[in-house]
Design a protein around this motif. Structure first.
Motif, PDB file in Angstrom:
ATOM      1  N   ARG A  24       0.857  -1.195   0.000  1.00 19.00           N
ATOM      2  CA  ARG A  24       0.000   0.000   0.000  1.00 19.00           C
ATOM      3  C   ARG A  24       0.887   1.237   0.000  1.00 19.00           C
ATOM      4  N   TRP A  26       0.709   5.500   0.316  1.00 21.75           N
ATOM      5  CA  TRP A  26      -0.148   6.605   0.740  1.00 21.75           C
ATOM      6  C   TRP A  26       0.486   7.931   0.359  1.00 21.75           C
ATOM      7  N   THR A  30      -1.807  12.331   4.055  1.00 22.83           N
ATOM      8  CA  THR A  30      -3.131  11.698   4.043  1.00 22.83           C
ATOM      9  C   THR A  30      -3.586  11.459   5.482  1.00 22.83           C
ATOM     10  N   TYR A  79      -0.484  10.058   7.737  1.00 29.86           N
ATOM     11  CA  TYR A  79       0.764   9.815   7.041  1.00 29.86           C
ATOM     12  C   TYR A  79       1.591  11.086   6.971  1.00 29.86           C
TER      13      TYR A  79
END
Length: 93
Positions: A24, A26, A30, A79
């Protein structure tokens, strides 16, 4: 810290009973408000940084950090300025 490669992470996760392993990524800054997933999670942060909040506690995670979530556990994610990448093994119900 010496990180495993993705294949090693995936093999160990599948051997441990996880049924899906993905990467994943990001975007920078975020923020995901409190939510939950129907699957269990075992993840390894490989790039960037994140803050994971669950049970009223916030953890600051950096490359090499491992985090786990039980199914349906409410949590929030934030994040850093560089975004973040992690490998995540999921154990679906």
């Amino acid at each position: 810290m010496d990180l495993p490669n993705f294949d090693e992470f995936q093999q160990k996760a599948l051997a441990a009973g996880y049924d899906e392993v993905i990467e994943r990524e990001w975007a920078p800054n975020t923020v995901l408000d409190t939510h939950a997933h129907p699957f269990g999670v075992h993840a390894l942060l490989t790039q960037g940084e994140m803050w994971l909040t669950m049970n009223g506690q916030t953890q600051h995670l950096v490359p090499g950090s491992i985090f786990e979530l039980k199914p349906d556990l409410p949590h929030a994610e934030r994040y850093g300025a560089e975004g973040a990448t992690y490998w995540v093994a999921r154990k679906n119900a």
